[in-house]
Write an enzyme that holds these catalytic residues in place. Structure first.
Site, PDB file in Angstrom:
ATOM      1  N   SER A 144      65.956  37.920  28.009  1.00  0.00           N
ATOM      2  CA  SER A 144      65.094  37.246  28.932  1.00  0.00           C
ATOM      3  C   SER A 144      65.648  35.944  29.341  1.00  0.00           C
ATOM      4  CB  SER A 144      63.682  37.380  28.230  1.00  0.00           C
ATOM      5  OG  SER A 144      62.749  36.480  29.183  1.00  0.00           O
ATOM      6  N   TYR A 174      57.419  32.601  22.511  1.00  0.00           N
ATOM      7  CA  TYR A 174      58.400  33.844  23.068  1.00  0.00           C
ATOM      8  C   TYR A 174      59.859  33.088  23.249  1.00  0.00           C
ATOM      9  CZ  TYR A 174      59.794  37.330  26.592  1.00  0.00           C
ATOM     10  OH  TYR A 174      60.408  38.386  27.204  1.00  0.00           O
TER      11      TYR A 174
END
Length: 255
Positions: free
Chosen positions: A140, A153
């Site tokens: 990501s 995250y």
């Protein structure tokens, strides 16, 4: 499973929805025999039926990537494989470091990092044996930059990024490529909804005013493109975002 041409077998984790499901469809259309893994057996079985009905080849295998014993058992089904797409992952919560839930942090790390480690370790010998293997890590942009409210995250995806980067160094000279695909804002049915515990209003606000976030198909197209480059071409890292997103913290919204 071991009887198919080894370089044409592609294992996709987290294939029950979103980027994983889209990637399975596109790799199957590109001629790969796809092996779909996820915890939700009914979802991957339905997807396998869809892919097979379209004239391609797919097999479903229910698997929790954080269960090492189950992963090792899964790996025994193969002598060799050609592609591993480590897509299973996800985000939980958007709390600051001061109040973040350690259980959420632990679960994100287990899924995004340890799950990737488990599959990669179990299948790497099979990828090497194929003589032309590819490991894909779907990380990501969170693995390349921080933002407030996303530390758990972000930490997990930084871990996934470092895993891919280090593996590439360690296995250079082996017939295996290591590719990292790092998407920015992708609108799928479940990512934001899961992150906010099923709160549809909070999930919708993530994409509010953004004309065209990336789609799962956009990311799958990028993964498939990278995987289908000639064997000597390694796409080390590809970051993709929607045009409206300049960084993790700067997004153009038409409100």
């Amino acid at each position: 499973m071991a009887t198919a041409a080894p370089s044409r077998i592609a294992v996709v984790t987290g294939a029950s929805s979103g980027i994983g499901a889209a990637t399975a469809r596109q790799l199957a259309a590109a001629g790969y025999r796809v092996v779909l893994t996820a915890r939700r057996k009914d979802r991957i079985e339905a997807l396998a039926e869809e892919i097979n009905a379209a004239g391609h080849s797919a097999t479903a295998y229910a698997l929790d990537v954080t269960d090492r014993a189950a992963v090792d058992e899964f790996a025994t089904a193969f002598r060799t494989i050609g592609v591993l797409v480590n897509n299973a992952g996800g985000a939980l919560g958007a709390d600051p470091v001061a109040t973040g839930d350690p259980a959420d942090w632990r679960q994100m790390y287990e899924t995004n990092v340890i799950g990737t480690l488990n599959l990669t370790q179990a299948l790497l010998p099979k990828l090497v044996a194929s003589g032309d293997g590819t490991v894909v890590v779907v990380s990501s942009t969170a693995g390349h930059g921080t933002y407030e409210g996303g530390a758990g995250y972000v930490a997990a995806k930084h871990g996934a990024h470092v895993l891919a980067e280090t593996l590439r160094l360690e296995i250079v000279g082996q017939p295996v490529r290591v590719i990292e695909i790092a998407p920015g804002m992708v609108r799928t049915d479940e990512f934001a909804l899961t992150r906010f515990g099923g709160d549809a209003e909070k999930a919708a606000k993530v994409y509010e005013g953004v004309a065209e976030p990336l789609t799962a198909d956009d990311v799958a197209d990028t993964i498939t493109w990278a995987v289908t480059r000639p064997s000597h071409v390694n796409v080390d890292l590809l970051i993709l975002r929607p045009r409206a997103q300049a960084s993790n913290t700067k997004v153009h919204r038409e409100l």
